[in-house]
Design a protein around this motif. Sequence first.
Motif, PDB file in Angstrom:
ATOM      1  N   LEU A  35       0.905  -1.367   0.062  1.00 20.01           N
ATOM      2  CA  LEU A  35      -0.054   0.111   0.053  1.00 20.01           C
ATOM      3  C   LEU A  35       0.984   1.270   0.036  1.00 20.01           C
ATOM      4  O   LEU A  35       1.709   1.416   0.793  1.00 20.01           O
ATOM      5  CB  LEU A  35      -1.164   0.003   1.193  1.00 20.01           C
ATOM      6  CG  LEU A  35      -1.687   1.201   1.265  1.00 20.01           C
ATOM      7  CD1 LEU A  35      -3.000   1.246   0.134  1.00 20.01           C
ATOM      8  CD2 LEU A  35      -2.695   1.276   2.716  1.00 20.01           C
ATOM      9  N   LEU A  36       0.533   2.135  -1.143  1.00 20.17           N
ATOM     10  CA  LEU A  36       1.423   3.272  -0.948  1.00 20.17           C
ATOM     11  C   LEU A  36       0.292   4.564  -0.856  1.00 20.17           C
ATOM     12  O   LEU A  36      -0.842   4.637  -1.632  1.00 20.17           O
ATOM     13  CB  LEU A  36       2.047   3.395  -2.301  1.00 20.17           C
ATOM     14  CG  LEU A  36       3.304   2.499  -2.746  1.00 20.17           C
ATOM     15  CD1 LEU A  36       3.878   2.858  -3.903  1.00 20.17           C
ATOM     16  CD2 LEU A  36       4.330   2.481  -1.606  1.00 20.17           C
ATOM     17  N   THR A  37       0.437   5.542   0.026  1.00 18.19           N
ATOM     18  CA  THR A  37      -0.301   6.737   0.018  1.00 18.19           C
ATOM     19  C   THR A  37       0.404   7.898  -0.411  1.00 18.19           C
ATOM     20  O   THR A  37       1.338   8.133  -0.213  1.00 18.19           O
ATOM     21  CB  THR A  37      -0.686   6.924   1.513  1.00 18.19           C
ATOM     22  OG1 THR A  37      -1.172   5.566   1.903  1.00 18.19           O
ATOM     23  CG2 THR A  37      -1.775   7.873   1.535  1.00 18.19           C
ATOM     24  N   VAL A  38      -0.360   8.728  -1.489  1.00 17.83           N
ATOM     25  CA  VAL A  38      -0.042   9.874  -1.783  1.00 17.83           C
ATOM     26  C   VAL A  38      -0.734  11.036  -1.439  1.00 17.83           C
ATOM     27  O   VAL A  38      -2.000  10.969  -1.152  1.00 17.83           O
ATOM     28  CB  VAL A  38       0.128   9.835  -3.409  1.00 17.83           C
ATOM     29  CG1 VAL A  38      -1.299   9.503  -4.089  1.00 17.83           C
ATOM     30  CG2 VAL A  38       0.700  11.238  -4.344  1.00 17.83           C
ATOM     31  N   SER A  39      -0.017  12.093  -0.880  1.00 20.07           N
ATOM     32  CA  SER A  39      -0.558  13.405  -0.835  1.00 20.07           C
ATOM     33  C   SER A  39      -1.655  13.845  -1.779  1.00 20.07           C
ATOM     34  O   SER A  39      -1.748  13.495  -2.951  1.00 20.07           O
ATOM     35  CB  SER A  39       0.284  14.613  -0.442  1.00 20.07           C
ATOM     36  OG  SER A  39      -0.371  15.883  -0.290  1.00 20.07           O
ATOM     37  N   ALA A  40      -2.816  14.561  -1.129  1.00 19.43           N
ATOM     38  CA  ALA A  40      -3.757  14.970  -2.101  1.00 19.43           C
ATOM     39  C   ALA A  40      -3.713  16.590  -2.021  1.00 19.43           C
ATOM     40  O   ALA A  40      -4.591  17.261  -2.403  1.00 19.43           O
ATOM     41  CB  ALA A  40      -5.239  14.551  -1.770  1.00 19.43           C
ATOM     42  N   LEU A  41      -2.610  17.013  -1.511  1.00 18.55           N
ATOM     43  CA  LEU A  41      -2.459  18.559  -1.351  1.00 18.55           C
ATOM     44  C   LEU A  41      -2.147  19.262  -2.746  1.00 18.55           C
ATOM     45  O   LEU A  41      -1.141  18.861  -3.436  1.00 18.55           O
ATOM     46  CB  LEU A  41      -1.415  18.881  -0.396  1.00 18.55           C
ATOM     47  CG  LEU A  41      -1.213  20.499  -0.108  1.00 18.55           C
ATOM     48  CD1 LEU A  41      -2.476  20.850   0.441  1.00 18.55           C
ATOM     49  CD2 LEU A  41       0.123  20.543   0.831  1.00 18.55           C
ATOM     50  N   LEU A  42      -3.118  20.140  -3.325  1.00 17.39           N
ATOM     51  CA  LEU A  42      -2.989  20.794  -4.331  1.00 17.39           C
ATOM     52  C   LEU A  42      -2.139  21.876  -4.260  1.00 17.39           C
ATOM     53  O   LEU A  42      -2.092  22.593  -3.396  1.00 17.39           O
ATOM     54  CB  LEU A  42      -4.310  21.431  -5.225  1.00 17.39           C
ATOM     55  CG  LEU A  42      -5.346  20.305  -5.135  1.00 17.39           C
ATOM     56  CD1 LEU A  42      -6.876  20.742  -5.692  1.00 17.39           C
ATOM     57  CD2 LEU A  42      -5.001  19.043  -6.014  1.00 17.39           C
ATOM     58  N   TYR A  43      -1.205  22.193  -5.487  1.00 21.37           N
ATOM     59  CA  TYR A  43      -0.458  23.338  -5.556  1.00 21.37           C
ATOM     60  C   TYR A  43      -1.124  24.630  -5.489  1.00 21.37           C
ATOM     61  O   TYR A  43      -2.209  24.753  -6.197  1.00 21.37           O
ATOM     62  CB  TYR A  43       0.711  23.184  -6.741  1.00 21.37           C
ATOM     63  CG  TYR A  43       1.521  24.326  -6.694  1.00 21.37           C
ATOM     64  CD1 TYR A  43       2.478  24.606  -5.749  1.00 21.37           C
ATOM     65  CD2 TYR A  43       1.258  25.513  -7.551  1.00 21.37           C
ATOM     66  CE1 TYR A  43       3.303  25.726  -5.894  1.00 21.37           C
ATOM     67  CE2 TYR A  43       2.206  26.561  -7.651  1.00 21.37           C
ATOM     68  CZ  TYR A  43       3.188  26.659  -6.937  1.00 21.37           C
ATOM     69  OH  TYR A  43       4.042  27.867  -6.971  1.00 21.37           O
ATOM     70  N   ARG A  44      -0.556  25.803  -4.660  1.00 23.44           N
ATOM     71  CA  ARG A  44      -1.229  27.026  -4.842  1.00 23.44           C
ATOM     72  C   ARG A  44       0.047  28.201  -4.790  1.00 23.44           C
ATOM     73  O   ARG A  44       0.892  27.592  -3.837  1.00 23.44           O
ATOM     74  CB  ARG A  44      -2.057  27.273  -3.549  1.00 23.44           C
ATOM     75  CG  ARG A  44      -3.174  26.370  -3.464  1.00 23.44           C
ATOM     76  CD  ARG A  44      -3.876  26.470  -2.282  1.00 23.44           C
ATOM     77  NE  ARG A  44      -4.841  27.637  -2.277  1.00 23.44           N
ATOM     78  CZ  ARG A  44      -5.735  27.938  -1.345  1.00 23.44           C
ATOM     79  NH1 ARG A  44      -6.083  27.373  -0.400  1.00 23.44           N
ATOM     80  NH2 ARG A  44      -6.482  28.946  -1.731  1.00 23.44           N
ATOM     81  N   GLY A  45      -0.066  28.953  -5.590  1.00 26.93           N
ATOM     82  CA  GLY A  45       1.020  30.110  -5.559  1.00 26.93           C
ATOM     83  C   GLY A  45       1.573  30.442  -7.082  1.00 26.93           C
ATOM     84  O   GLY A  45       0.701  30.276  -8.030  1.00 26.93           O
ATOM     85  N   PHE A  46       2.708  30.833  -7.097  1.00 33.18           N
ATOM     86  CA  PHE A  46       3.289  30.966  -8.688  1.00 33.18           C
ATOM     87  C   PHE A  46       3.078  30.030  -9.441  1.00 33.18           C
ATOM     88  O   PHE A  46       4.071  29.051  -9.023  1.00 33.18           O
ATOM     89  CB  PHE A  46       4.575  31.683  -8.254  1.00 33.18           C
ATOM     90  CG  PHE A  46       4.721  33.057  -7.779  1.00 33.18           C
ATOM     91  CD1 PHE A  46       4.537  34.119  -8.072  1.00 33.18           C
ATOM     92  CD2 PHE A  46       4.954  33.059  -5.933  1.00 33.18           C
ATOM     93  CE1 PHE A  46       4.381  35.597  -7.434  1.00 33.18           C
ATOM     94  CE2 PHE A  46       4.826  34.187  -5.441  1.00 33.18           C
ATOM     95  CZ  PHE A  46       4.832  35.448  -6.077  1.00 33.18           C
ATOM     96  N   ASP A  47       2.669  30.070 -10.728  1.00 33.11           N
ATOM     97  CA  ASP A  47       2.694  29.054 -11.476  1.00 33.11           C
ATOM     98  C   ASP A  47       3.941  28.341 -12.024  1.00 33.11           C
ATOM     99  O   ASP A  47       4.004  27.141 -12.146  1.00 33.11           O
ATOM    100  CB  ASP A  47       1.858  29.556 -12.850  1.00 33.11           C
ATOM    101  CG  ASP A  47       1.234  28.422 -13.611  1.00 33.11           C
ATOM    102  OD1 ASP A  47       0.429  27.501 -12.819  1.00 33.11           O
ATOM    103  OD2 ASP A  47       1.470  28.127 -14.636  1.00 33.11           O
TER     104      ASP A  47
END
Length: 288
Positions: free
Chosen positions: A148-160
């Motif tokens: 089992l591998l778990t990956v973050s679901a945090l989306l990028y925000r900021g300077f493109d």
Amino acid sequence: MKRMIKAVVNDSKDLFESLLFCYFRLREKSLYGHYEFPYSTQNKGKRIHILCTGPSLKQDLPELINYKLFMEEDKICVNYFFHDEIIRELEPTIYCLADPCLFEAAHIGIFNEINELVDWDMKLVIPLYGIDKIETVKSMLTNKHITLLTVSALLYRGFDKYRYKSWERGHSVPSFVNISIMASFLALNMGYSEVYLYGVEHTFFDNMGVDDENRLYLTDNHFYGSEKCFILRDGQHWHIKDWLYDKYLTFLEHERMRGYADYLGATIVNCTKNSLIDAYDRLSQKNR
């Protein structure tokens, strides 16, 4: 003057978003520890095939499984693919699950089914939707063949301009608005140089409609069957403007994935006939 003011406003907005992103990243670390998925060169030079569940796969699979090189190379399967017995023959290296509803009590049994099905070594990858859900899945996966591998679901925000660097370091991920985005991101960050996409028609608009009670519905076509269903979000019927925006985000993320592949020096090839995705080179272009 107006142009200068607009530039200052945009930069200020990006700076605020960057600070907000840093806060969310620190909060995620404090809650869950390290669930980052940074880029690795472990599979550099290798090819991987992503098998999504579009109806075209029904025609493609018989030819593919007779192709020795395809059977020997790594594969990713997604979502409800395991409903078809052919998965035993394919023995995917990686299996992706992303739909949040799969982690609700009514659907959590899917992990028992996968647990009983798999008799080959396979990585099961799921997004981080809460530590309680991760622990529940871990307790259900007693199969020694499954990692089992778990990956973050945090989306990028900021300077493109820093988006791809953030993805490369594993500090954030693209929106998993479609499972093909998640699978492509995993393949790229695992270092694969060539990513081949199958079963990604994305012809959503051919099968949608609104009934006499203003309820949006879709005939959901997959290679293992089809069904007519209402489009719900959190138990509520979805308005068409929101559904169309969701599809806009899907194609936007494919554009970003193309850019990310270029950034890493990798290639994504769309092998799906009549696919609406125009972000990647087609298999027909590659074979010219």
